[in-house]
Design an enzyme around this catalytic site. Structure first.
Site, PDB file in Angstrom:
ATOM      1  N   HIS A 151       5.304  -0.530  -0.942  1.00 16.38           N
ATOM      2  CA  HIS A 151       4.037  -0.160  -0.319  1.00 16.38           C
ATOM      3  C   HIS A 151       3.784  -1.090   0.868  1.00 16.38           C
ATOM      4  O   HIS A 151       3.480  -2.270   0.693  1.00 16.38           O
ATOM      5  CB  HIS A 151       2.921  -0.279  -1.374  1.00 16.38           C
ATOM      6  CG  HIS A 151       1.547  -0.045  -0.847  1.00 16.38           C
ATOM      7  ND1 HIS A 151       0.414  -0.434  -1.542  1.00 16.38           N
ATOM      8  CD2 HIS A 151       1.104   0.548   0.291  1.00 16.38           C
ATOM      9  CE1 HIS A 151      -0.652  -0.099  -0.848  1.00 16.38           C
ATOM     10  NE2 HIS A 151      -0.260   0.493   0.265  1.00 16.38           N
ATOM     11  N   MET A 206       1.694  -2.499   3.564  1.00 14.79           N
ATOM     12  CA  MET A 206       0.343  -2.709   4.081  1.00 14.79           C
ATOM     13  C   MET A 206       0.476  -3.566   5.338  1.00 14.79           C
ATOM     14  O   MET A 206       0.048  -4.717   5.388  1.00 14.79           O
ATOM     15  CB  MET A 206      -0.541  -3.382   3.029  1.00 14.79           C
ATOM     16  CG  MET A 206      -0.904  -2.458   1.894  1.00 14.79           C
ATOM     17  SD  MET A 206      -1.909  -3.256   0.628  1.00 14.79           S
ATOM     18  CE  MET A 206      -0.607  -3.788  -0.486  1.00 14.79           C
ATOM     19  N   MET A 253      -5.547   4.599  -2.820  1.00 15.04           N
ATOM     20  CA  MET A 253      -6.025   3.251  -3.114  1.00 15.04           C
ATOM     21  C   MET A 253      -7.413   3.340  -3.733  1.00 15.04           C
ATOM     22  O   MET A 253      -8.345   3.857  -3.117  1.00 15.04           O
ATOM     23  CB  MET A 253      -6.079   2.412  -1.832  1.00 15.04           C
ATOM     24  CG  MET A 253      -4.719   2.106  -1.222  1.00 15.04           C
ATOM     25  SD  MET A 253      -3.632   1.176  -2.323  1.00 15.04           S
ATOM     26  CE  MET A 253      -4.589  -0.318  -2.631  1.00 15.04           C
ATOM     27  N   MET A 265       2.362  -7.262   2.450  1.00 15.70           N
ATOM     28  CA  MET A 265       1.161  -7.471   3.270  1.00 15.70           C
ATOM     29  C   MET A 265       1.472  -8.410   4.423  1.00 15.70           C
ATOM     30  O   MET A 265       2.175  -9.412   4.242  1.00 15.70           O
ATOM     31  CB  MET A 265       0.043  -8.076   2.418  1.00 15.70           C
ATOM     32  CG  MET A 265      -0.283  -7.307   1.152  1.00 15.70           C
ATOM     33  SD  MET A 265      -1.590  -8.132   0.224  1.00 15.70           S
ATOM     34  CE  MET A 265      -1.504  -7.217  -1.320  1.00 15.70           C
ATOM     35  N   SER A 305       2.781  -3.752 -10.697  1.00 13.68           N
ATOM     36  CA  SER A 305       2.763  -4.341  -9.360  1.00 13.68           C
ATOM     37  C   SER A 305       3.256  -5.780  -9.402  1.00 13.68           C
ATOM     38  O   SER A 305       2.649  -6.644 -10.042  1.00 13.68           O
ATOM     39  CB  SER A 305       1.356  -4.300  -8.777  1.00 13.68           C
ATOM     40  OG  SER A 305       1.320  -4.982  -7.541  1.00 13.68           O
ATOM     41  N   HIS A 352       6.292  -1.674  -8.428  1.00 10.28           N
ATOM     42  CA  HIS A 352       5.515  -1.497  -7.193  1.00 10.28           C
ATOM     43  C   HIS A 352       5.546  -2.794  -6.401  1.00 10.28           C
ATOM     44  O   HIS A 352       5.217  -3.867  -6.910  1.00 10.28           O
ATOM     45  CB  HIS A 352       4.075  -1.119  -7.547  1.00 10.28           C
ATOM     46  CG  HIS A 352       3.261  -0.686  -6.381  1.00 10.28           C
ATOM     47  ND1 HIS A 352       3.378   0.561  -5.793  1.00 10.28           N
ATOM     48  CD2 HIS A 352       2.297  -1.332  -5.675  1.00 10.28           C
ATOM     49  CE1 HIS A 352       2.531   0.666  -4.792  1.00 10.28           C
ATOM     50  NE2 HIS A 352       1.864  -0.479  -4.698  1.00 10.28           N
ATOM     51  N   ASP A 368      -3.559   3.250  -7.172  1.00 10.63           N
ATOM     52  CA  ASP A 368      -3.376   1.799  -7.213  1.00 10.63           C
ATOM     53  C   ASP A 368      -4.700   1.103  -6.954  1.00 10.63           C
ATOM     54  O   ASP A 368      -5.349   1.340  -5.944  1.00 10.63           O
ATOM     55  CB  ASP A 368      -2.352   1.383  -6.145  1.00 10.63           C
ATOM     56  CG  ASP A 368      -2.120  -0.123  -6.103  1.00 10.63           C
ATOM     57  OD1 ASP A 368      -2.585  -0.837  -7.008  1.00 10.63           O
ATOM     58  OD2 ASP A 368      -1.444  -0.577  -5.155  1.00 10.63           O
ATOM     59  N   ASP A 406       4.130  -4.661  -3.170  1.00  7.57           N
ATOM     60  CA  ASP A 406       3.080  -4.697  -2.145  1.00  7.57           C
ATOM     61  C   ASP A 406       3.448  -5.664  -1.036  1.00  7.57           C
ATOM     62  O   ASP A 406       3.473  -6.884  -1.237  1.00  7.57           O
ATOM     63  CB  ASP A 406       1.753  -5.130  -2.772  1.00  7.57           C
ATOM     64  CG  ASP A 406       1.129  -4.028  -3.610  1.00  7.57           C
ATOM     65  OD1 ASP A 406       1.028  -2.888  -3.117  1.00  7.57           O
ATOM     66  OD2 ASP A 406       0.730  -4.310  -4.762  1.00  7.57           O
TER      67      ASP A 406
END
Length: 219
Positions: free
Chosen positions: A65, A67, A136, A36, A7, A32, A174, A34
């Site tokens: 990913h 979010m 998750m 946000m 990540s 990965h 994850d 992330d």
């Protein structure tokens, strides 16, 4: 086949190129990412601009990913920045099936993520169309949290459905994953393992990645 997706959230943002260069010397195929927004989760990370800037420096699979709230508004941005897999949260959109189809229309793989409080049963009607399901094992928003063991049952159930229906989705996990606890996720059915701080904060990144792949070889 088991794979590791380090990540980027835990990487050295002062010198991302160096960390990516180290990953090139390992068997890692995924990274990965992330994303946000500070609304869907209580943190802000990075967006398509950073991802686009990294794309020329690596041929790793960009496992993005989201979010974020209303991810359907931003899919094209993440397609254009170089994402290969785009995963969104079930609760983040009113029309998850339409969003899966939209992602696939761009030739990208589509995934849905389940929070610890989300039920895998709510995905049943979507599983046939998914390329990936992300479980998750912490509450999303921050790195370095402890693995929530109750999510192992969710992984096991997703594996059973996949085997019974002959579906093709990858089961990804994850949150709180370390080389010292990854076996329980693998034995439950996880196939793509996300690890952040345990990889990027290790004394030797390459040695830590190799440690994961040595574990993978046992299965």
């Amino acid at each position: 086949m088991l794979e590791l997706a380090p990540s980027l959230l835990s990487a050295n943002f002062y010198n991302l190129k160096e960390d990516l260069s180290k990953l090139k010397k390992t068997d890692v195929k995924y990274i990965h990412l992330d994303v946000m927004d500070g609304n869907f989760v209580p943190n802000i990370s990075f967006g398509p601009g950073l991802i686009k800037s990294l794309r020329p420096y690596t041929d790793l699979i960009f496992d993005t990913h989201l979010m974020i709230e209303n991810p359907e508004k931003y899919v094209e941005d993440f397609v254009n920045c170089g994402s290969d897999i785009i995963t969104f949260h079930l609760e983040a959109t009113k029309h998850p099936h339409s969003l899966v189809q939209k992602i696939k229309s761009y030739g990208k793989k589509a995934g849905i993520s389940l929070n610890p409080s989300s039920l895998e049963q709510d995905l049943v009607y979507l599983l046939e169309d998914l390329d990936l399901v992300l479980v998750m094992s912490v509450n999303p928003g921050f790195g370095g949290q402890k693995f929530i063991d109750s999510q192992l049952n969710k992984i096991e159930n997703l594996r059973k459905i996949k085997e019974e229906k002959n579906y093709n989705y990858i089961i990804e996990v994850d949150g709180g994953i370390k080389s010292t606890n990854v076996t329980k996720a693998i034995e439950s059915g996880a196939e793509l393992i996300v690890s952040g701080s345990d990889v990027f904060k290790a004394e030797d990144l390459i040695d830590r990645v190799n440690e994961y792949y040595d574990i993978f070889k046992r299965y």
